[in-house]
Design a protein around this motif. Structure first.
Motif, PDB file in Angstrom:
ATOM      1  N   ARG A   1       0.828  -1.201   0.000  1.00 39.02           N
ATOM      2  CA  ARG A   1       0.000   0.000   0.000  1.00 39.02           C
ATOM      3  C   ARG A   1       0.866   1.256   0.000  1.00 39.02           C
ATOM      4  O   ARG A   1       0.632   2.193  -0.765  1.00 39.02           O
ATOM      5  N   GLU A   2       1.906   1.268   0.854  1.00 36.74           N
ATOM      6  CA  GLU A   2       2.790   2.432   0.921  1.00 36.74           C
ATOM      7  C   GLU A   2       3.562   2.609  -0.386  1.00 36.74           C
ATOM      8  O   GLU A   2       3.761   3.736  -0.844  1.00 36.74           O
ATOM      9  N   LYS A   3       3.975   1.519  -0.995  1.00 33.75           N
ATOM     10  CA  LYS A   3       4.688   1.588  -2.280  1.00 33.75           C
ATOM     11  C   LYS A   3       3.776   2.153  -3.367  1.00 33.75           C
ATOM     12  O   LYS A   3       4.183   3.003  -4.160  1.00 33.75           O
ATOM     13  N   ARG A   4       2.521   1.685  -3.385  1.00 43.10           N
ATOM     14  CA  ARG A   4       1.550   2.184  -4.375  1.00 43.10           C
ATOM     15  C   ARG A   4       1.287   3.672  -4.170  1.00 43.10           C
ATOM     16  O   ARG A   4       1.238   4.451  -5.122  1.00 43.10           O
ATOM     17  N   GLN A   5       1.148   4.100  -2.907  1.00 39.37           N
ATOM     18  CA  GLN A   5       0.910   5.510  -2.621  1.00 39.37           C
ATOM     19  C   GLN A   5       2.097   6.367  -3.044  1.00 39.37           C
ATOM     20  O   GLN A   5       1.915   7.463  -3.574  1.00 39.37           O
ATOM     21  N   THR A   6       3.301   5.871  -2.819  1.00 40.19           N
ATOM     22  CA  THR A   6       4.500   6.603  -3.223  1.00 40.19           C
ATOM     23  C   THR A   6       4.545   6.746  -4.739  1.00 40.19           C
ATOM     24  O   THR A   6       4.851   7.817  -5.266  1.00 40.19           O
ATOM     25  N   GLU A   7       4.222   5.673  -5.450  1.00 35.24           N
ATOM     26  CA  GLU A   7       4.225   5.703  -6.918  1.00 35.24           C
ATOM     27  C   GLU A   7       3.146   6.651  -7.448  1.00 35.24           C
ATOM     28  O   GLU A   7       3.374   7.405  -8.392  1.00 35.24           O
ATOM     29  N   GLU A   8       1.973   6.635  -6.826  1.00 32.33           N
ATOM     30  CA  GLU A   8       0.900   7.550  -7.245  1.00 32.33           C
ATOM     31  C   GLU A   8       1.310   8.998  -7.046  1.00 32.33           C
ATOM     32  O   GLU A   8       1.035   9.846  -7.887  1.00 32.33           O
ATOM     33  N   LYS A   9       1.982   9.292  -5.947  1.00 30.85           N
ATOM     34  CA  LYS A   9       2.449  10.654  -5.690  1.00 30.85           C
ATOM     35  C   LYS A   9       3.488  11.061  -6.731  1.00 30.85           C
ATOM     36  O   LYS A   9       3.459  12.173  -7.244  1.00 30.85           O
ATOM     37  N   ARG A  10       4.397  10.149  -7.054  1.00 34.27           N
ATOM     38  CA  ARG A  10       5.412  10.443  -8.070  1.00 34.27           C
ATOM     39  C   ARG A  10       4.758  10.740  -9.419  1.00 34.27           C
ATOM     40  O   ARG A  10       5.127  11.702 -10.100  1.00 34.27           O
TER      41      ARG A  10
END
Length: 112
Positions: free
Chosen positions: A84-93
Protein backbone atom coordinates in the motif's frame (compact mmCIF):
# COMPACT_ATOMS: atom_id res chain seq x y z
CA UNK A 1 -12.20 18.37 11.07
CA UNK A 2 -10.14 15.64 12.74
CA UNK A 3 -10.48 17.29 16.14
CA UNK A 4 -14.23 17.75 15.81
CA UNK A 5 -14.72 14.12 14.78
CA UNK A 6 -12.47 12.86 17.56
CA UNK A 7 -14.40 14.83 20.18
CA UNK A 8 -17.78 13.79 18.76
CA UNK A 9 -16.99 10.09 18.53
CA UNK A 10 -15.16 10.05 21.89
CA UNK A 11 -18.46 10.84 23.58
CA UNK A 12 -19.74 7.43 22.41
CA UNK A 13 -16.72 5.16 22.80
CA UNK A 14 -12.96 4.71 22.80
CA UNK A 15 -11.57 6.29 19.62
CA UNK A 16 -8.11 5.17 18.57
CA UNK A 17 -7.50 7.35 15.49
CA UNK A 18 -9.19 9.60 12.93
CA UNK A 19 -8.10 9.76 9.29
CA UNK A 20 -9.36 12.72 7.26
CA UNK A 21 -7.86 13.49 3.87
CA UNK A 22 -7.52 16.99 2.48
CA UNK A 23 -7.40 16.03 -1.20
CA UNK A 24 -10.28 16.72 -3.59
CA UNK A 25 -11.24 13.09 -4.15
CA UNK A 26 -11.70 12.37 -0.43
CA UNK A 27 -13.00 15.79 0.58
CA UNK A 28 -15.59 15.54 3.33
CA UNK A 29 -14.77 11.91 4.11
CA UNK A 30 -13.08 10.55 7.19
CA UNK A 31 -12.35 7.22 8.81
CA UNK A 32 -12.72 6.86 12.56
CA UNK A 33 -11.10 3.80 14.15
CA UNK A 34 -12.70 2.62 17.37
CA UNK A 35 -11.45 -0.19 19.59
CA UNK A 36 -14.74 -2.04 20.09
CA UNK A 37 -17.05 -3.13 17.27
CA UNK A 38 -20.17 -3.00 19.47
CA UNK A 39 -19.37 0.57 20.52
CA UNK A 40 -18.77 1.45 16.87
CA UNK A 41 -22.17 0.04 15.88
CA UNK A 42 -23.90 2.00 18.67
CA UNK A 43 -22.02 5.15 17.64
CA UNK A 44 -23.01 4.71 13.99
CA UNK A 45 -26.66 4.39 14.96
CA UNK A 46 -26.48 7.39 17.29
CA UNK A 47 -24.66 9.71 14.87
CA UNK A 48 -26.29 8.75 11.57
CA UNK A 49 -27.84 11.96 10.25
CA UNK A 50 -26.15 14.14 12.89
CA UNK A 51 -25.32 17.56 11.44
CA UNK A 52 -21.61 18.32 11.42
CA UNK A 53 -20.41 21.49 9.64
CA UNK A 54 -24.00 22.04 8.42
CA UNK A 55 -24.20 18.66 6.63
CA UNK A 56 -25.77 15.40 7.80
CA UNK A 57 -23.27 12.66 8.54
CA UNK A 58 -23.48 9.30 6.78
CA UNK A 59 -21.87 6.66 8.96
CA UNK A 60 -20.97 3.14 7.85
CA UNK A 61 -18.44 0.46 8.60
CA UNK A 62 -15.44 0.44 6.28
CA UNK A 63 -14.97 -2.24 3.65
CA UNK A 64 -11.44 -3.04 4.82
CA UNK A 65 -10.08 -3.38 8.32
CA UNK A 66 -7.57 -0.78 9.48
CA UNK A 67 -4.01 -1.67 10.43
CA UNK A 68 -4.89 -1.03 14.06
CA UNK A 69 -7.83 -3.46 13.95
CA UNK A 70 -5.86 -6.20 12.22
CA UNK A 71 -3.06 -5.84 14.77
CA UNK A 72 -5.59 -6.31 17.58
CA UNK A 73 -7.02 -9.40 15.86
CA UNK A 74 -3.54 -10.79 15.18
CA UNK A 75 -4.09 -10.91 11.40
CA UNK A 76 -1.85 -7.98 10.48
CA UNK A 77 0.29 -8.60 7.37
CA UNK A 78 3.28 -6.28 6.99
CA UNK A 79 3.54 -7.07 3.26
CA UNK A 80 0.07 -5.62 2.63
CA UNK A 81 1.08 -2.41 4.38
CA UNK A 82 4.33 -2.25 2.40
CA UNK A 83 2.48 -2.76 -0.91
CA UNK A 84 0.00 0.00 0.00
CA UNK A 85 2.79 2.43 0.92
CA UNK A 86 4.69 1.59 -2.28
CA UNK A 87 1.55 2.18 -4.37
CA UNK A 88 0.91 5.51 -2.62
CA UNK A 89 4.50 6.60 -3.22
CA UNK A 90 4.23 5.70 -6.92
CA UNK A 91 0.90 7.55 -7.24
CA UNK A 92 2.45 10.65 -5.69
CA UNK A 93 5.41 10.44 -8.07
CA UNK A 94 3.06 10.17 -11.05
CA UNK A 95 1.02 13.17 -9.85
CA UNK A 96 4.23 15.20 -9.54
CA UNK A 97 5.33 14.19 -13.06
CA UNK A 98 1.91 15.14 -14.43
CA UNK A 99 2.05 18.54 -12.70
CA UNK A 100 5.52 19.19 -14.14
CA UNK A 101 4.34 18.24 -17.64
CA UNK A 102 1.43 20.69 -17.33
CA UNK A 103 3.80 23.44 -16.27
CA UNK A 104 6.17 22.72 -19.17
CA UNK A 105 3.25 22.70 -21.63
CA UNK A 106 2.09 26.09 -20.33
CA UNK A 107 5.58 27.52 -20.69
CA UNK A 108 5.86 26.22 -24.23
CA UNK A 109 2.50 27.76 -25.15
CA UNK A 110 3.55 31.10 -23.69
CA UNK A 111 6.71 31.17 -25.80
CA UNK A 112 4.78 30.67 -29.06
Amino acid sequence: MKNALFQLFSNHGDVHEVHAKANIRMRGQAHVVMRDEDAALATIKALRGYFLFEKPMRCNFSRNASDFTTKLEGTFDESVKNKREKRQTEEKRLRDVKAKRKLIDRLIRLRK
